[in-house]
Design an enzyme around this catalytic site. Structure first.
Site, mmCIF file in Angstrom:
data_model
loop_
_atom_site.group_PDB
_atom_site.id
_atom_site.type_symbol
_atom_site.label_atom_id
_atom_site.label_comp_id
_atom_site.label_asym_id
_atom_site.label_seq_id
_atom_site.Cartn_x
_atom_site.Cartn_y
_atom_site.Cartn_z
ATOM 1 N N GLY A 1 0.860 -1.184 0.000
ATOM 2 C CA GLY A 1 0.000 0.000 0.000
ATOM 3 C C GLY A 1 0.886 1.220 0.000
ATOM 4 C CB CYS B 1 5.339 -4.076 0.239
ATOM 5 S SG CYS B 1 6.161 -2.493 -0.012
ATOM 6 C CE1 TYR B 2 1.139 1.040 5.666
ATOM 7 C CE2 TYR B 2 -0.558 -0.658 5.532
ATOM 8 C CZ TYR B 2 -0.055 0.503 6.110
ATOM 9 O OH TYR B 2 -0.749 1.100 7.126
ATOM 10 C CG HIS C 1 6.296 -5.885 -4.250
ATOM 11 N ND1 HIS C 1 4.983 -5.691 -3.891
ATOM 12 C CD2 HIS C 1 6.963 -4.778 -3.850
ATOM 13 C CE1 HIS C 1 4.856 -4.506 -3.312
ATOM 14 N NE2 HIS C 1 6.038 -3.932 -3.271
ATOM 15 C CD GLU D 1 3.448 -8.645 -5.255
ATOM 16 O OE1 GLU D 1 4.129 -9.384 -4.509
ATOM 17 O OE2 GLU D 1 3.245 -7.448 -5.006
ATOM 18 C CG ASP E 1 -14.066 -10.653 -20.602
ATOM 19 O OD1 ASP E 1 -13.147 -11.488 -20.688
ATOM 20 O OD2 ASP E 1 -13.887 -9.479 -20.231
ATOM 21 C CE LYS F 1 -9.698 -10.335 -21.432
ATOM 22 N NZ LYS F 1 -10.914 -9.507 -21.480
#
Ligand code: XMP
Length: 513
Positions: A56, A83-84, A172, A174, A230, A369
């Site tokens: 954040g 992180c945050y 991070h 990710e 979609d 997606k």
């Protein structure tokens, strides 16, 4: 069947969706909730297998800094702070957070403790690169924690309290730039949270079809089909579930790419569903005459779309369900609340009360997606539909800068067609996430044969991105660009100059309008 569930508690970080996607890549189902929209009591009821705190933008000492109830750490749920989220864990549990003397940003050499379960996988080296983005750091560990990673500037790049199953990383995992970041997340999910990884598209398809049948019974379902990934996947899912109880309305506003309207029709018209194509180009062009402001274009097209759809839907009479192809990023974004409106996206946020229906169904609302694409493959949709690149609801209308005319539309369709053909010929069509041509409103002087020309400048745009929130321009080779440019100026009338857009997002957006 209920899947194992991990909760991603969102503190407003830019990578919140990416974290959730990575968790799903580990075949673990997860949901993202803003930190202030779920109470400890609700979390207790949810019984997550584990919780991940996102990053954040704030400092834990900031005014109105996001926080969590200390009780959350006492409930026995495994928690990973990122992180945050890591600083918040340290701060809430009695550690200290300070401002870095040197902020760390970008790829950073990191030293891992191989005895920690997060880093014990044989693929993870003792020294490897992680992606850092912080100005605060954990300067004192809370009681019961040990430091399990550091960098040259950051003494606590990761901390752990094994007994309480609490873990925190300053970097991070990710982000792709963190070497073996996905493996670290997988270790947290499988070894700490003890998830088995039961989330896959085969299960999902079966369950979704069953759920739709239960809900719809013998009712009628209406779907606005755009031919995009979609809505196409949704049409396939609904047709498997309820067959010709489904009516798909394809409003062709005339701003599709060259031949695309016919391709969409060809793809769906032989299915066991009711398929209606409305050719409404004239209506849209009428409304857009004299309009050159991008937001007005978008709003005009959005409103006209609803009108055309409504008129067609009325012919069918009462339907019971209106199906929408909302996917999870839309859900997360609308939950996030206060993000500024950069562009008003048409087809998110929904169709109207105008159509007479009982209920909205959104069977894809929990899918990302890439999962939607996998589901499409699972349901047997063609590669052309499953791998179609994203295309904005207002179509080429927002790729013609300034007022739209029939002539400009034709120029753009022809140029865009050549660009796409050359990208595919170069074998880049699956690597580049989105690529298209934009007809600028700029005219310049050129020379063709012995004649002076005064014609349009065409811009080519091609981006690589995972989430479409940030994007890099694609490093297409000069050879490919040169072929595109010479074919376009030679084969398309009224273009005498081609430029390549080399801006990232931010500060630019992907589309020009
Ligand atoms: P921007 O231009 O905001 O675009 O960087 C991000 C992504 O969104 C697509 N886009 C739209 N998609 N309806 C959509 O469904 C819209 O109105 C719309 N406008 C932009 C854009 O093509 C890119 O993939």
């Amino acid at each position: 069947m209920t899947n194992e569930n991990v909760l991603v508690l969102d503190f407003g970080g830019q990578y919140n969706q990416l974290i959730a996607r990575r968790v799903r890549e580990c075949n673990v189902y997860c949901e993202v909730k803003p930190f202030n929209k779920i109470s400890v009591e609700e979390i207790k009821k949810l019984l997550p297998k584990g919780i991940i705190f996102t990053g954040g933008p704030q400092s834990v000492y900031g005014e109105n800094a996001p926080s969590v109830d200390r009780e959350l750490f006492e409930l026995g749920f495994p928690i990973l702070g990122i992180c945050y989220g890591s600083q918040l864990m340290a701060y809430t549990l009695g550690g200290e957070v300070s401002t870095c003397l040197t902020s760390e940003y970008g790829k950073t050499k990191t030293y891992y403790d191989k005895d920690c379960v997060l880093f014990s996988n044989a693929d993870i080296k003792e020294q490897a690169v992680s992606w850092m983005s912080h100005t605060d750091y954990i300067s004192k560990l809370p009681d019961g924690f040990e430091c399990v990673a550091h960098t040259d500037n950051c003494p606590v790049a990761a901390m752990a309290n094994k007994d309480k199953k609490l873990y925190a990383v300053q970097f991070h995992p990710e982000v792709n730039h963190t070497e073996h970041g996905l493996c670290m997340l997988d270790s947290f999910l499988k070894d700490v949270c003890e998830c088995t990884g039961d989330w896959n598209m085969e299960n999902y398809a079966e369950k979704a079809i069953e759920d739709i049948r239960q809900k719809v019974g013998d009712g009628k379902v209406l779907l606005a089909l755009s031919g995009g990934v979609d809505s196409s996947v949704l049409a396939a899912l609904l047709s498997k579930a309820v067959g010709n109880q489904l009516t798909c309305i394809f409003v062709d506003h005339g701003f599709m790419r060259k031949n695309e309207g016919d391709e969409v029709e060809a793809a769906f018209k032989d299915w066991d569903i009711n398929f209606v194509r409305v050719n409404a180009k004239d209506r849209f062009m009428d409304k857009l005459r004299g309009v050159s402001d991008p937001e007005t274009k978008r709003k005009t097209i959005g409103e006209e779309f609803i009108r055309v759809f409504e008129a067609e839907a009325k012919k069918i009479g009462k339907v019971d369900f209106l199906a929408q192809g909302t996917i999870y990023p839309d859900v997360i974004e609308s939950g996030a609340g206060d993000a500024a409106t950069i562009k008003s996206h048409h087809n998110v946020g929904g169709l109207p009360d105008y159509v007479d229906f009982k209920e909205i169904i959104e069977p894809l609302r929990m899918l990302f997606k890439d999962e939607t694409r996998k589901l499409g493959q699972e349901l047997g949709l063609s590669d052309t539909l499953v791998w179609r690149q994203p295309f904005p609801g207002p179509g080429l209308a927002i790729r013609i800068v300034g007022e739209i005319t029939d002539e400009k539309l034709e120029i753009l369709q022809d140029a865009d067609w050549i660009f796409r053909e050359e990208i595919a010929r170069a074998g880049l069509d699956r690597d580049i996430n989105q690529y298209f041509a934009v007809l600028t409103n700029n005219r310049s002087v050129g020379v063709m044969g012995d004649f002076r020309t005064y014609d349009y400048t065409l811009a080519l745009r091609a981006v690589e991105t995972t989430d479409f929130m940030t994007a890099e321009f694609s490093r297409i080779s000069y050879d490919v660009l040169s072929t595109c440019s010479s074919r376009i100026v030679n084969e398309v009338k009224n273009i005498n100059r081609v430029v390549y857009d080399i801006t990232t997002k931010p500060p630019a957006t992907i589309e020009w309008e």
